[in-house]
Design a protein around this motif. Structure first.
Motif, PDB file in Angstrom:
ATOM      1  N   ASP A 152      -9.152 -28.931  16.082  1.00  0.00           N
ATOM      2  CA  ASP A 152      -8.986 -29.320  17.485  1.00  0.00           C
ATOM      3  C   ASP A 152      -9.825 -28.454  18.418  1.00  0.00           C
ATOM      4  OD1 ASP A 152      -7.151 -31.101  16.550  1.00  0.00           O
ATOM      5  OD2 ASP A 152      -5.397 -29.905  17.078  1.00  0.00           O
ATOM      6  N   PHE A 153      -9.982 -27.177  18.071  1.00  0.00           N
ATOM      7  CA  PHE A 153     -10.545 -26.224  19.031  1.00  0.00           C
ATOM      8  C   PHE A 153     -11.820 -25.509  18.590  1.00  0.00           C
ATOM      9  CE2 PHE A 153      -5.888 -25.861  20.210  1.00  0.00           C
ATOM     10  CZ  PHE A 153      -6.009 -26.460  21.449  1.00  0.00           C
ATOM     11  N   GLN A 154     -12.125 -25.476  17.289  1.00  0.00           N
ATOM     12  CA  GLN A 154     -13.153 -24.555  16.804  1.00  0.00           C
ATOM     13  C   GLN A 154     -14.516 -24.747  17.482  1.00  0.00           C
ATOM     14  OE1 GLN A 154     -13.283 -23.922  12.620  1.00  0.00           O
ATOM     15  NE2 GLN A 154     -14.907 -22.414  12.756  1.00  0.00           N
ATOM     16  N   LYS A 155     -14.968 -25.979  17.667  1.00  0.00           N
ATOM     17  CA  LYS A 155     -16.275 -26.207  18.296  1.00  0.00           C
ATOM     18  C   LYS A 155     -16.287 -25.710  19.736  1.00  0.00           C
ATOM     19  CE  LYS A 155     -17.929 -30.046  15.453  1.00  0.00           C
ATOM     20  NZ  LYS A 155     -18.277 -31.484  15.406  1.00  0.00           N
ATOM     21  N   ILE A 156     -15.181 -25.899  20.429  1.00  0.00           N
ATOM     22  CA  ILE A 156     -15.081 -25.432  21.821  1.00  0.00           C
ATOM     23  C   ILE A 156     -15.155 -23.909  21.863  1.00  0.00           C
ATOM     24  CG2 ILE A 156     -13.598 -25.371  23.878  1.00  0.00           C
ATOM     25  CD1 ILE A 156     -12.364 -28.005  22.947  1.00  0.00           C
ATOM     26  N   VAL A 157     -14.438 -23.257  20.936  1.00  0.00           N
ATOM     27  CA  VAL A 157     -14.433 -21.790  20.891  1.00  0.00           C
ATOM     28  C   VAL A 157     -15.846 -21.264  20.630  1.00  0.00           C
ATOM     29  CG1 VAL A 157     -13.642 -19.791  19.564  1.00  0.00           C
ATOM     30  CG2 VAL A 157     -12.009 -21.567  20.223  1.00  0.00           C
ATOM     31  N   GLU A 158     -16.557 -21.879  19.692  1.00  0.00           N
ATOM     32  CA  GLU A 158     -17.915 -21.417  19.376  1.00  0.00           C
ATOM     33  C   GLU A 158     -18.855 -21.630  20.555  1.00  0.00           C
ATOM     34  OE1 GLU A 158     -19.397 -22.717  15.611  1.00  0.00           O
ATOM     35  OE2 GLU A 158     -17.659 -21.950  14.503  1.00  0.00           O
ATOM     36  N   GLU A 159     -18.668 -22.716  21.293  1.00  0.00           N
ATOM     37  CA  GLU A 159     -19.468 -22.964  22.498  1.00  0.00           C
ATOM     38  C   GLU A 159     -19.188 -21.888  23.555  1.00  0.00           C
ATOM     39  OE1 GLU A 159     -22.071 -24.406  25.197  1.00  0.00           O
ATOM     40  OE2 GLU A 159     -21.895 -25.050  23.106  1.00  0.00           O
ATOM     41  N   LEU A 160     -17.924 -21.506  23.696  1.00  0.00           N
ATOM     42  CA  LEU A 160     -17.566 -20.448  24.650  1.00  0.00           C
ATOM     43  C   LEU A 160     -18.232 -19.126  24.264  1.00  0.00           C
ATOM     44  CD1 LEU A 160     -13.770 -21.176  25.226  1.00  0.00           C
ATOM     45  CD2 LEU A 160     -15.531 -21.121  27.002  1.00  0.00           C
ATOM     46  N   ILE A 161     -18.202 -18.806  22.977  1.00  0.00           N
ATOM     47  CA  ILE A 161     -18.800 -17.548  22.513  1.00  0.00           C
ATOM     48  C   ILE A 161     -20.297 -17.506  22.809  1.00  0.00           C
ATOM     49  CG2 ILE A 161     -19.370 -16.200  20.427  1.00  0.00           C
ATOM     50  CD1 ILE A 161     -16.593 -16.989  19.349  1.00  0.00           C
ATOM     51  N   SER A 162     -20.949 -18.668  22.743  1.00  0.00           N
ATOM     52  CA  SER A 162     -22.387 -18.711  23.029  1.00  0.00           C
ATOM     53  C   SER A 162     -22.687 -18.342  24.482  1.00  0.00           C
ATOM     54  CB  SER A 162     -22.950 -20.105  22.718  1.00  0.00           C
ATOM     55  OG  SER A 162     -22.520 -21.049  23.696  1.00  0.00           O
ATOM     56  N   GLN A 163     -21.678 -18.426  25.353  1.00  0.00           N
ATOM     57  CA  GLN A 163     -21.877 -18.095  26.761  1.00  0.00           C
ATOM     58  C   GLN A 163     -21.570 -16.629  27.075  1.00  0.00           C
ATOM     59  OE1 GLN A 163     -21.179 -20.792  29.747  1.00  0.00           O
ATOM     60  NE2 GLN A 163     -21.070 -22.607  28.462  1.00  0.00           N
ATOM     61  N   LEU A 164     -21.022 -15.910  26.098  1.00  0.00           N
ATOM     62  CA  LEU A 164     -20.707 -14.492  26.298  1.00  0.00           C
ATOM     63  C   LEU A 164     -21.954 -13.644  26.073  1.00  0.00           C
ATOM     64  CD1 LEU A 164     -17.332 -14.237  24.295  1.00  0.00           C
ATOM     65  CD2 LEU A 164     -17.628 -14.673  26.739  1.00  0.00           C
ATOM     66  N   PRO A 165     -21.972 -12.412  26.606  1.00  0.00           N
ATOM     67  CA  PRO A 165     -23.125 -11.538  26.357  1.00  0.00           C
ATOM     68  C   PRO A 165     -23.233 -11.167  24.878  1.00  0.00           C
ATOM     69  CG  PRO A 165     -21.368 -10.335  27.475  1.00  0.00           C
ATOM     70  CD  PRO A 165     -20.965 -11.769  27.472  1.00  0.00           C
ATOM     71  N   GLU A 166     -24.424 -10.748  24.460  1.00  0.00           N
ATOM     72  CA  GLU A 166     -24.659 -10.390  23.057  1.00  0.00           C
ATOM     73  C   GLU A 166     -23.770  -9.226  22.631  1.00  0.00           C
ATOM     74  OE1 GLU A 166     -26.093 -11.279  19.492  1.00  0.00           O
ATOM     75  OE2 GLU A 166     -26.740 -12.341  21.307  1.00  0.00           O
ATOM     76  N   GLU A 167     -23.647  -8.232  23.501  1.00  0.00           N
ATOM     77  CA  GLU A 167     -22.779  -7.084  23.219  1.00  0.00           C
ATOM     78  C   GLU A 167     -21.386  -7.415  23.730  1.00  0.00           C
ATOM     79  OE1 GLU A 167     -23.418  -4.266  21.473  1.00  0.00           O
ATOM     80  OE2 GLU A 167     -25.269  -5.333  20.969  1.00  0.00           O
ATOM     81  N   ARG A 168     -20.495  -7.780  22.837  1.00  0.00           N
ATOM     82  CA  ARG A 168     -19.147  -8.187  23.243  1.00  0.00           C
ATOM     83  C   ARG A 168     -18.163  -7.731  22.174  1.00  0.00           C
ATOM     84  NH1 ARG A 168     -21.932 -13.518  21.401  1.00  0.00           N
ATOM     85  NH2 ARG A 168     -21.321 -13.446  19.217  1.00  0.00           N
ATOM     86  N   GLN A 169     -16.910  -7.728  22.552  1.00  0.00           N
ATOM     87  CA  GLN A 169     -15.835  -7.380  21.624  1.00  0.00           C
ATOM     88  C   GLN A 169     -14.969  -8.616  21.426  1.00  0.00           C
ATOM     89  OE1 GLN A 169     -13.001  -4.580  23.250  1.00  0.00           O
ATOM     90  NE2 GLN A 169     -12.186  -4.011  21.254  1.00  0.00           N
ATOM     91  N   ILE A 170     -14.693  -8.962  20.159  1.00  0.00           N
ATOM     92  CA  ILE A 170     -13.841 -10.115  19.868  1.00  0.00           C
ATOM     93  C   ILE A 170     -12.628  -9.638  19.075  1.00  0.00           C
ATOM     94  CG2 ILE A 170     -13.662 -12.353  18.705  1.00  0.00           C
ATOM     95  CD1 ILE A 170     -16.632 -12.753  19.141  1.00  0.00           C
ATOM     96  N   MET A 171     -11.439 -10.003  19.556  1.00  0.00           N
ATOM     97  CA  MET A 171     -10.198  -9.612  18.877  1.00  0.00           C
ATOM     98  C   MET A 171      -9.377 -10.851  18.552  1.00  0.00           C
ATOM     99  SD  MET A 171      -9.050  -6.170  20.965  1.00  0.00           S
ATOM    100  CE  MET A 171      -9.461  -6.669  22.641  1.00  0.00           C
ATOM    101  N   LEU A 172      -8.993 -10.996  17.287  1.00  0.00           N
ATOM    102  CA  LEU A 172      -8.194 -12.129  16.817  1.00  0.00           C
ATOM    103  C   LEU A 172      -6.803 -11.646  16.439  1.00  0.00           C
ATOM    104  CD1 LEU A 172     -11.117 -13.233  16.605  1.00  0.00           C
ATOM    105  CD2 LEU A 172     -10.468 -14.328  14.465  1.00  0.00           C
ATOM    106  N   PHE A 173      -5.778 -12.324  16.955  1.00  0.00           N
ATOM    107  CA  PHE A 173      -4.391 -11.976  16.652  1.00  0.00           C
ATOM    108  C   PHE A 173      -3.651 -13.226  16.193  1.00  0.00           C
ATOM    109  CE2 PHE A 173      -5.697  -8.521  19.278  1.00  0.00           C
ATOM    110  CZ  PHE A 173      -4.890  -7.446  18.940  1.00  0.00           C
ATOM    111  N   SER A 174      -2.881 -13.101  15.119  1.00  0.00           N
ATOM    112  CA  SER A 174      -2.041 -14.209  14.665  1.00  0.00           C
ATOM    113  C   SER A 174      -1.091 -13.726  13.578  1.00  0.00           C
ATOM    114  CB  SER A 174      -2.891 -15.356  14.130  1.00  0.00           C
ATOM    115  OG  SER A 174      -2.083 -16.501  13.910  1.00  0.00           O
ATOM    116  N   ALA A 175      -0.129 -14.586  13.235  1.00  0.00           N
ATOM    117  CA  ALA A 175       0.764 -14.273  12.112  1.00  0.00           C
ATOM    118  C   ALA A 175       0.204 -14.826  10.814  1.00  0.00           C
ATOM    119  CB  ALA A 175       2.156 -14.844  12.371  1.00  0.00           C
TER     120      ALA A 175
END
Length: 415
Positions: free
Chosen positions: A199-222
């Motif tokens: 449902d979301f993965q393509k949208i998330v990857e598109e968002l990441i393409s708009q972030l700066p090259e030097e960025r921090q990504i944190m994933l949280f889940s159970a």
């Protein structure tokens, strides 16, 4: 390493004003070790801004939970994080605290994006951010689908430091150049497994393409399925992995099943209501129609009841969520909309009126009780058609769901 006299003096002052804060009454309920088995760290140990510490203590947080102990110092160091921890163990604060610490309120630009899969979770996360950052002068904006796009555009013309959003809406605003993500150096994905579903993965990857090259990504889940592993290898650089999930089900939740015929379910539910000491309960169904029909039946039986599902108007959903959270009603009938990250600590009973189809859904549903290490109860109404699914979920989660006894002791689910 020896601390400077200034740092020691600062700690003394912090301890003094911490003691003067009008804190909420101390929570003396029994808690399970998934939130109590800490290393003994204090929030002061992370040398957070004084104003942030004030927000933390005023919110009633006394000391970090295990996931907070693991995640906060790593996040403050700017590392990418893949964190797996149980529902209800303090994940939201584990990323909100370091995010708020690293925001520079003097810069009028988006510096952090907190991405969540549902509107209710967005509102809840934004509220936690605002409460923790109360004294920091940080502007938090929440934007989700189902609300006025025009109002969102107006909000982004004012000062914005932190955005809490669902994926579709923030991508829409970014593509319209309303939400400028070129300065956003921190991306947090809460309930990451859901955000990386089809449902979301393509949208998330598109968002990441708009972030700066030097960025921090944190994933949280159970839970972290294969899609997360693929995403991690593609986007996370030298990630730090935190896994506090030796076993999947919550330690504080007692799980039972009642073997019934479909036509007996409402009668069985009525019996549970009369026998259990329910503070608040969430009753799950597998379809929108069944949610509404069951809520009507429960009301006819004379019990207070709300219902919530994804096809309701957003304004109605917001009102139900707010009123249930504030204790205006004891029982809530829900679709799986409500399983993701919703934190209502007074919920001590979860009933699966319809048994879920897979172990991940079961885990997230059951995790609505036993929040932050408190005790909870899960009762599953099982038909003949559910029997193989019950066995499969027990095997996958490494847990035992026992037959319900004639009487359930209150000490098992009433802290």
């Amino acid at each position: 390493m020896a601390q400077s006299s200034t740092a020691v003096a600062q700690r003394g002052e912090d301890a003094e004003w911490k003691g003067k804060l009008a804190l909420p009454p101390k929570d003396t309920r029994i808690r399970t070790e998934d939130v109590t088995a800490t290393k003994g760290c204090q929030f002061e140990d992370y040398f957070l801004k004084r104003e942030l510490l004030m927000g933390i203590f005023e919110k009633g947080f006394e000391a970090p939970s295990p996931i907070q102990e693991e995640a906060i110092p790593i996040a403050l160091a700017g590392r990418d994080i893949l964190a797996r921890a149980k529902n209800g163990t303090g994940k939201t604060a584990a990323f909100c605290i370091p995010v708020l610490e690293r925001i520079d309120p003097s810069k009028n630009e988006i510096q952090a994006l907190l991405l969540v899969p549902t509107r209710e979770l967005a509102l809840q996360t934004a509220q936690v951010c605002k409460e923790l950052g109360k004294y920091l002068g940080i502007d938090v904006v929440v934007t989700t689908g189902g609300t006025s796009l025009k109002d969102d555009i107006m909000r982004f013309h004012s000062s914005v430091h932190v955005v809490v959003a669902t994926p579709g809406r923030i991508l829409d605003l970014a593509q319209k150049n309303v939400a400028k993500l070129g300065t956003c150096k921190v991306l947090v994905m809460d309930e990451a497994d859901k955000l990386l579903s089809e449902d979301f993965q393509k949208i998330v990857e598109e968002l990441i393409s708009q972030l700066p090259e030097e960025r921090q990504i944190m994933l949280f889940s159970a839970t972290f399925p294969v899609t997360v592993k693929q995403f991690k290898e593609k986007f996370l650089k030298k990630q730090y992995v935190i896994n506090l999930m030796d076993e999947l089900t919550l330690k504080g939740v007692t799980q039972y099943y009642a073997f019934v015929e479909e036509k007996q379910k409402v009668h069985c539910l009525n019996t549970l209501f009369s026998k259990l000491s329910i503070n608040q309960s969430i009753i799950f169904c597998n379809s929108v129609n069944r949610v509404e029909l069951l809520a009507k039946k429960i009301t006819e039986l004379g019990y207070s009841c709300f219902y919530i599902h994804a096809k309701m108007l957003q304004s109605h959903r917001n009102r139900v969520f707010h009123d249930f959270r504030n204790g205006h009603c004891r029982n809530l009938v829900s679709s799986d909309l409500f399983t993701r990250g919703i934190d209502i600590q007074s919920v001590n009973v979860v009933i699966n009126f319809d048994f879920p189809k897979n172990s991940e859904t079961y885990l997230h549903r059951v995790g609505r009780s036993g929040r932050f290490g408190h005790l909870g109860l899960a009762v599953n109404l099982i038909t003949y058609d559910d029997r193989l699914n019950l066995y499969k979920i027990e095997q996958e989660l490494g847990t035992e769901i026992k037959a319900i006894p004639p009487q359930i002791e209150e000490r098992l689910y009433c802290s």
